[in-house]
Design a protein around this motif. Structure first.
Motif, short mmCIF file in Angstrom:
data_model
loop_
_atom_site.label_atom_id
_atom_site.label_comp_id
_atom_site.label_asym_id
_atom_site.label_seq_id
_atom_site.Cartn_x
_atom_site.Cartn_y
_atom_site.Cartn_z
N UNK A 32 0.82 -1.22 0.00
CA UNK A 32 0.00 0.00 0.00
C UNK A 32 0.85 1.26 0.00
N UNK A 33 2.17 1.10 0.00
CA UNK A 33 3.06 2.25 -0.16
C UNK A 33 3.47 2.41 -1.60
N UNK A 34 4.37 1.53 -2.07
CA UNK A 34 4.83 1.65 -3.45
C UNK A 34 3.72 1.39 -4.45
N UNK A 56 7.41 6.41 -2.43
CA UNK A 56 8.74 5.83 -2.28
C UNK A 56 8.78 4.98 -1.02
N UNK A 57 9.61 3.92 -1.03
CA UNK A 57 9.76 3.11 0.18
C UNK A 57 10.44 3.92 1.29
N UNK A 58 11.00 5.07 0.94
CA UNK A 58 11.65 5.94 1.92
C UNK A 58 10.67 6.94 2.55
N UNK A 59 9.49 7.08 2.00
CA UNK A 59 8.60 8.19 2.34
C UNK A 59 8.39 8.38 3.83
N UNK A 60 8.02 7.32 4.55
CA UNK A 60 7.71 7.45 5.97
C UNK A 60 8.95 7.57 6.84
N UNK A 63 10.10 6.49 -12.01
CA UNK A 63 8.75 7.03 -11.81
C UNK A 63 8.18 6.72 -10.44
N UNK A 64 6.94 7.19 -10.17
CA UNK A 64 6.30 7.02 -8.85
C UNK A 64 6.22 5.55 -8.44
N UNK A 65 6.58 5.29 -7.18
CA UNK A 65 6.52 3.92 -6.68
C UNK A 65 7.77 3.11 -6.96
N UNK A 66 8.65 3.64 -7.83
CA UNK A 66 9.93 2.99 -8.08
C UNK A 66 9.86 1.65 -8.79
N UNK A 67 10.89 0.86 -8.59
CA UNK A 67 11.04 -0.41 -9.29
C UNK A 67 9.85 -1.33 -9.08
N UNK A 68 9.34 -1.41 -7.83
CA UNK A 68 8.30 -2.38 -7.55
C UNK A 68 6.97 -2.03 -8.23
N UNK A 69 6.67 -0.75 -8.32
CA UNK A 69 5.46 -0.34 -9.03
C UNK A 69 5.58 -0.67 -10.51
N UNK A 84 3.57 -7.09 -14.91
CA UNK A 84 3.02 -8.41 -14.61
C UNK A 84 3.87 -9.23 -13.65
N UNK A 85 4.81 -8.58 -13.00
CA UNK A 85 5.69 -9.27 -12.05
C UNK A 85 5.63 -8.58 -10.68
N UNK A 86 4.41 -8.38 -10.20
CA UNK A 86 4.25 -7.69 -8.92
C UNK A 86 4.90 -8.48 -7.78
N UNK A 87 5.77 -7.82 -7.02
CA UNK A 87 6.38 -8.51 -5.88
C UNK A 87 5.32 -8.89 -4.84
N UNK A 88 5.35 -10.12 -4.41
CA UNK A 88 4.40 -10.59 -3.39
C UNK A 88 5.11 -11.02 -2.12
N UNK A 89 6.44 -11.11 -2.19
CA UNK A 89 7.21 -11.53 -1.01
C UNK A 89 8.63 -10.99 -1.14
#
Length: 252
Positions: A91-93, A98-102, A174-180, A186-191
């Motif tokens: 719910x962040x990226x 960014x994973x750094x945001x908080x 771009x927004x959300x970085x690599x994981x977004x 089609x390769x959303x990180x799940x773990x």
């Protein structure tokens, strides 16, 4: 000041402990100049080398920093609290943050020395990514600078077949970085899996992070897995150990 503590400990360690106590008590605040070698020699009746070693302890522990021609000062940098679990939540990226945001809040974070290329992945990384030995991977290298101080070096390896032609192969992902972007492909990180260890830095790492002599680094290797267990990124991070607190909030 009078050196206190166990008389069997080296004098420089006792002096360093007393200086740290003075800093904790507020006698010296962030940015304040600490007593110099001459001051310590006179106060504690010790040799210059002993005084120098005492100040060196504070520098090596990240408590103080030397400024050429000016002396040794209490370090102003505030440690960064790295929330290892929360920072990777979708719910962040997934919402473009960014994973750094908080973690950084209102502090100034700059990503510099960005380089993106294709090159062979180290054997261990290639095995995790499921690519052949010597086969090219997309390599993203970055340096993170917080409040003007380099704190982290990161190098990500991703399968070329997955990211070729995407924003991941450009400097700005771009927004959300690599994981977004992986999710869009089609390769959303799940773990995620992180391995952590500590070691002394290489000469290049010490220079790029501007580390004082004797300062170790924390090495975090994170692997991102998509559905089906496929590894889609291996990220090796080198952290200035004096700049970080690692926090893991885990539900029982």
């Amino acid at each position: 000041m009078t050196a206190r503590g166990d008389g069997r400990r080296p004098k420089y360690q006792r002096i360093a402990e007393e200086l740290k106590e003075a800093i904790k008590a507020g006698e010296y605040g962030p940015g304040d100049r600490l007593p110099g070698e001459n001051d310590l020699m006179a106060t504690y009746q010790v040799a210059r080398m002993t005084a120098r070693q005492a100040l060196g302890v504070l520098q090596n522990e990240g408590v103080a920093e030397a400024r050429k021609g000016a002396g040794v000062f209490v370090r102003e940098f505030r440690p960064l609290r790295r929330r290892g679990v929360q920072r990777l939540a979708r719910d962040g990226w997934g919402e473009g943050r960014s994973v750094w945001a908080d973690e950084v809040g209102e502090r100034e974070l700059v990503v510099d020395q960005v380089a993106v290329s294709e090159g062979p992945a180290p054997a261990g990384v290639a095995e995790v990514l499921g690519i052949g030995a010597g086969e090219a991977a997309c390599v993203r290298s970055r340096r993170f600078v917080l409040d003007g101080k380099p704190v982290l070096l990161a190098r990500s390896f991703l399968p070329v077949e997955v990211v070729a032609g995407s924003a991941i192969a450009r400097e700005d992902t771009g927004p959300g970085g690599i994981y977004a972007r992986l999710a869009e492909l089609g390769y959303r990180p799940v773990r995620f899996r992180e391995e952590i260890r500590s070691r002394m830095p290489s000469r290049e790492e010490a220079e790029r992070l501007r580390l004082g002599a004797g300062t170790p680094v924390i090495v975090i290797v994170r692997t991102a897995f998509a559905e089906g267990g496929r590894a889609v990124e291996v990220n090796e991070m080198i952290l200035d150990s004096s700049a970080y607190v690692l926090e893991y909030d885990i539900e029982a």
